[in-house]
Design an enzyme around this catalytic site. Structure first.
Site, mmCIF file in Angstrom:
data_model
loop_
_atom_site.group_PDB
_atom_site.id
_atom_site.type_symbol
_atom_site.label_atom_id
_atom_site.label_comp_id
_atom_site.label_asym_id
_atom_site.label_seq_id
_atom_site.Cartn_x
_atom_site.Cartn_y
_atom_site.Cartn_z
ATOM 1 C CG ASP A 66 -0.075 0.744 -5.720
ATOM 2 O OD1 ASP A 66 0.416 -0.208 -5.055
ATOM 3 O OD2 ASP A 66 -0.705 0.565 -6.776
ATOM 4 C CB THR B 185 -13.319 -3.830 -14.460
ATOM 5 O OG1 THR B 185 -12.285 -4.681 -13.935
ATOM 6 C CG2 THR B 185 -13.339 -3.936 -15.970
ATOM 7 C CG ASP C 178 3.122 0.804 -7.351
ATOM 8 O OD1 ASP C 178 3.255 -0.394 -7.660
ATOM 9 O OD2 ASP C 178 2.489 1.626 -8.048
ATOM 10 N NE ARG D 197 -8.000 -1.705 -7.203
ATOM 11 C CZ ARG D 197 -8.259 -0.600 -6.526
ATOM 12 N NH1 ARG D 197 -9.262 -0.559 -5.689
ATOM 13 N NH2 ARG D 197 -7.506 0.457 -6.654
HETATM 14 C C1 PRP Z 1 -4.267 -3.448 -4.284
HETATM 15 C C2 PRP Z 1 -4.236 -3.816 -2.814
HETATM 16 C C3 PRP Z 1 -5.339 -4.827 -2.705
HETATM 17 C C4 PRP Z 1 -6.343 -4.325 -3.699
HETATM 18 C C5 PRP Z 1 -7.398 -3.606 -2.928
HETATM 19 O O1 PRP Z 1 -3.619 -4.420 -4.998
HETATM 20 O O2 PRP Z 1 -3.013 -4.321 -2.392
HETATM 21 O O3 PRP Z 1 -4.955 -6.132 -3.033
HETATM 22 O O4 PRP Z 1 -5.661 -3.440 -4.577
HETATM 23 O O5 PRP Z 1 -8.386 -3.210 -3.770
HETATM 24 P P1 PRP Z 1 -9.880 -3.713 -3.691
HETATM 25 O O6 PRP Z 1 -10.298 -3.726 -2.261
HETATM 26 O O7 PRP Z 1 -10.582 -2.647 -4.481
HETATM 27 O O8 PRP Z 1 -9.944 -5.062 -4.339
HETATM 28 P P2 PRP Z 1 -3.206 -4.272 -6.535
HETATM 29 O O9 PRP Z 1 -4.265 -4.770 -7.444
HETATM 30 O O10 PRP Z 1 -2.739 -2.862 -6.793
HETATM 31 O O11 PRP Z 1 -2.023 -5.300 -6.682
HETATM 32 P P3 PRP Z 1 -0.598 -5.338 -5.979
HETATM 33 O O12 PRP Z 1 -0.820 -5.782 -4.569
HETATM 34 O O13 PRP Z 1 0.112 -6.345 -6.813
HETATM 35 O O14 PRP Z 1 0.024 -3.969 -6.051
#
Ligand code: PRP
Length: 207
Positions: A199, A107, A202, A103
């Site tokens: 997170d 944005t 993380d 994500r």
């Molecule tokens: C987080 C989470 C989801 C997403 C959710 O991932 O694990 O995939 O954000 O957000 P959304 O519903 O607003 O799309 P992230 O982008 O932090 O990546 P990661 O899993 O690599 O930590």
């Protein structure tokens, strides 16, 4: 009618409470995610297709069933991978098709970086795995990819959802049931679920 299934099993609630705790370390966090995934998968698969099967017991014949549906797990990397182990204990014969999305911090829109789906669909049911349904952007993008692949029986399985994410996924894909351990209050101004658990990626991977 869009479906939202929020588990009311006391073990799910107990483990989720431990998971949220800021004092829970990475190792315990991963173990809890594994256990929660197994329990939520049990709830989400109660309608999978079966065929009759007879087995011989030490005492005679028993009429039973065989799970028939070809199931694909689609973890959204990274954090969705944490849900794989528990589910694969329950469903050892599944296929796993990873989708890489992150994500964008500014944005909040999903950016795809990995997709190796073959040309033709190889499963009948896909379970999209991601611990967090926040804005819903990642889940919607993943369901878009799966439907384009040719699979239309899809469920979303996660740990926590925000009302915003549920609304967005239901609006884009009203045929996709959502299974989560809890529906939280809201998203904050940087797109994190509140009260949430921080997170998930993380905390899982110690980054
Ligand atoms: C987080 C989470 C989801 C997403 C959710 O991932 O694990 O995939 O954000 O957000 P959304 O519903 O607003 O799309 P992230 O982008 O932090 O990546 P990661 O899993 O690599 O930590």
């Amino acid at each position: 009618m869009p479906e939202l299934h929020v588990s009311n099993h006391p073990l799910v609630k107990h483990k989720l409470t431990l998971l949220r705790d800021v004092h829970t370390n990475h190792r315990t966090f991963r173990e809890l995610v594994r256990e929660l995934a197994l329990l939520l998968c049990y709830e989400a698969t109660q309608d999978i297709q079966t065929s009759p099967k007879t087995v011989t017991t030490p005492m005679g014949l028993a009429e039973g069933v065989k799970a028939e549906e070809l199931i694909g797990l689609v973890p959204i990397m990274r954090a969705g991978m944490g849900l794989l182990d528990g589910i694969m204990e329950l469903l050892p014969d599944v296929q796993v098709w990873h989708i890489g999305l992150y994500r964008d911090e500014h944005t909040l829109r999903p950016v795809q970086y990995y997709n190796r789906l073959p040309g033709e669909p190889t499963v009948q049911l896909c379970l999209v795995l991601d611990p967090m349904l926040a804005t819903g952007g990642s889940a919607v993008a993943t369901v878009d990819i799966i439907k384009k692949w040719g699979v239309n029986r899809i469920k979303f399985l996660g740990l926590l959802a925000a009302p915003e994410g549920v609304g967005r996924l239901h609006e884009a894909h009203p045929d996709v049931p959502i299974h989560v351990a809890e529906l939280d209050e809201h998203l904050n101004d940087i797109g994190f679920i509140v009260p949430g658990l921080g997170d998930a990626g993380d905390r899982m991977f110690g980054t």
